[in-house]
Design a protein around this motif. Structure first.
Motif, PDB file in Angstrom:
ATOM      1  N   LEU A 185      -3.767   1.118   9.189  1.00 31.48           N
ATOM      2  CA  LEU A 185      -4.050   2.162   8.205  1.00 31.48           C
ATOM      3  C   LEU A 185      -5.378   1.901   7.490  1.00 31.48           C
ATOM      4  CD1 LEU A 185      -3.343   4.544   6.260  1.00 31.48           C
ATOM      5  CD2 LEU A 185      -2.013   2.881   4.931  1.00 31.48           C
TER       6      LEU A 185
ATOM      7  N   ALA B 188      -3.443  12.686   6.441  1.00 29.08           N
ATOM      8  CA  ALA B 188      -2.527  13.473   5.607  1.00 29.08           C
ATOM      9  C   ALA B 188      -1.728  14.453   6.467  1.00 29.08           C
ATOM     10  CB  ALA B 188      -3.304  14.217   4.535  1.00 29.08           C
TER      11      ALA B 188
ATOM     12  N   SER C 193       6.449   9.502  -0.188  1.00 28.72           N
ATOM     13  CA  SER C 193       5.733   8.247  -0.373  1.00 28.72           C
ATOM     14  C   SER C 193       6.045   7.324   0.796  1.00 28.72           C
ATOM     15  CB  SER C 193       6.145   7.550  -1.680  1.00 28.72           C
ATOM     16  OG  SER C 193       5.434   8.053  -2.781  1.00 28.72           O
TER      17      SER C 193
ATOM     18  N   LEU D  15      -6.561  10.636   0.898  1.00 26.56           N
ATOM     19  CA  LEU D  15      -6.394  10.320   2.312  1.00 26.56           C
ATOM     20  C   LEU D  15      -7.237  11.257   3.170  1.00 26.56           C
ATOM     21  CD1 LEU D  15      -2.533   9.728   2.573  1.00 26.56           C
ATOM     22  CD2 LEU D  15      -4.314   8.048   3.093  1.00 26.56           C
TER      23      LEU D  15
ATOM     24  N   ALA E 156      -2.891  14.457  -1.151  1.00 29.93           N
ATOM     25  CA  ALA E 156      -2.508  13.244  -0.424  1.00 29.93           C
ATOM     26  C   ALA E 156      -3.434  12.123  -0.881  1.00 29.93           C
ATOM     27  CB  ALA E 156      -2.618  13.450   1.080  1.00 29.93           C
TER      28      ALA E 156
ATOM     29  N   HIS F 190       0.860  -1.180   0.000  1.00 29.75           N
ATOM     30  CA  HIS F 190       0.000   0.000   0.000  1.00 29.75           C
ATOM     31  C   HIS F 190       0.895   1.228   0.000  1.00 29.75           C
ATOM     32  CE1 HIS F 190      -3.305  -2.633   0.708  1.00 29.75           C
ATOM     33  NE2 HIS F 190      -3.109  -2.799   2.004  1.00 29.75           N
ATOM     34  N   GLN F 191       0.497   2.249  -0.754  1.00 29.97           N
ATOM     35  CA  GLN F 191       1.305   3.462  -0.858  1.00 29.97           C
ATOM     36  C   GLN F 191       0.476   4.674  -0.463  1.00 29.97           C
ATOM     37  OE1 GLN F 191       2.780   4.254  -4.801  1.00 29.97           O
ATOM     38  NE2 GLN F 191       4.191   5.857  -4.131  1.00 29.97           N
ATOM     39  N   CYS F 192       1.021   5.508   0.403  1.00 33.92           N
ATOM     40  CA  CYS F 192       0.432   6.800   0.722  1.00 33.92           C
ATOM     41  C   CYS F 192       1.372   7.874   0.197  1.00 33.92           C
ATOM     42  CB  CYS F 192       0.234   6.964   2.228  1.00 33.92           C
ATOM     43  SG  CYS F 192      -1.029   5.879   2.922  1.00 33.92           S
TER      44      CYS F 192
ATOM     45  N   PHE G 191      -4.098   7.588  -1.293  1.00 37.28           N
ATOM     46  CA  PHE G 191      -3.804   6.192  -0.958  1.00 37.28           C
ATOM     47  C   PHE G 191      -3.930   5.352  -2.221  1.00 37.28           C
ATOM     48  CE2 PHE G 191      -5.645   1.992   0.044  1.00 37.28           C
ATOM     49  CZ  PHE G 191      -4.655   1.463   0.861  1.00 37.28           C
TER      50      PHE G 191
END
Length: 262
Positions: free
Chosen positions: A103, A121, A90, A116, A72, A49-51, A74
């Motif tokens: 999360l 964020a 990231s 997000l 921001a 998973h990437q934020c 997800f």
């Protein structure tokens, strides 16, 4: 977050993706971050998973026919996408980790790309100014999410299987049938169970772990060819292809300009 109508060529002509990749990175099994300047990248899908959080201009995510602009965002593991950005943060979360589980409890739908929540964020923004180690950053994130919501418990058999898989990175690994026997499941049922628990196939997760191990070794000073072999790739070319598919950029283009935080 809104849908964009500008073409990719127009985005590139504004210089949003004309820079080289350069910045700071922290990485370990389960959690990683990048902070710095984005460069060229092609459509890719990684098993984390990437934020993504802006540092200056809003960025654009391209996924299929959709272009989304945000401050921001997800991006779930396994979702193909491309990033058009200048400087950004990231954060990457292994879907099997407690932190990823925490999360996702804060999101409406952890299976889709989405903006997000402002509270999350804002918290990630505070991490930009932290000089903490990678381990402390992980603990700060975990403490934040635990404080705001109780985390769902997972199948207690999962840590046993994950431990076995991680210990086997770079070596001859257990067959799926052997893993299934560890937790008294049939071969076919184990495949469904693993995907239910982690959101990804066993084979994909193993490749992701090999890639992370090789990446860690290179950042620690190992040559790409030695790291590729140690992590279980057949050769350096195999490692480079896997890296490109999962990060959208070749290791030769990305790694020389990164500084590692321990």
């Amino acid at each position: 977050m809104r849908k964009q109508t500008r073409s990719i060529s127009n985005l590139n002509s504004q210089g949003l993706n004309s820079q080289i990749w350069a910045g700071e990175v922290g990485i370990e099994i389960g959690f990683a971050f990048f902070i710095g300047q984005s460069g060229e990248n092609r459509s890719h899908a990684h098993w984390a998973h990437q934020c993504i959080v802006r540092l200056d201009q809003p960025f654009t995510i391209i996924s299929g026919e959709t272009q989304l602009q945000a401050n921001a965002i997800f991006v779930p593991a396994g979702i193909e996408h491309r990033l058009i950005a200048t400087r950004h943060l990231s954060l990457f979360f292994d879907p099997t980790s407690t932190l990823a589980n925490a999360l996702c409890e804060h999101l409406k739908d952890a299976q889709s790309i989405q903006a997000l929540p402002p509270r999350i964020a804002d918290f990630f923004q505070t991490l930009l100014h932290s000089e903490s180690s990678i381990q402390n950053l992980y603990q700060n994130c975990l403490g934040f999410f635990k404080h705001h919501r109780v985390i769902k418990k997972r199948d207690p058999r999962l840590p046993l299987i994950l431990q076995t898989i991680r210990q086997e990175v770079g070596t001859s690994y257990s067959k799926r049938k052997e893993l299934a026997q560890q937790i008294a499941l049939s071969d076919s049922r184990f495949s469904h169970w693993f995907r239910e628990q982690t959101g990804m196939p066993l084979r994909s997760y193993r490749k992701w772990l090999r890639l992370i191990v090789a990446l860690e070794m290179i950042l620690n000073g190992s040559s790409a060819i030695n790291a590729a072999h140690a992590a279980g790739f057949s050769d350096q070319a195999h490692f480079s292809r896997s890296f490109l598919a999962m990060f959208g950029v070749s290791p030769q283009s990305l790694l020389p300009h990164l500084q590692r935080r321990t």
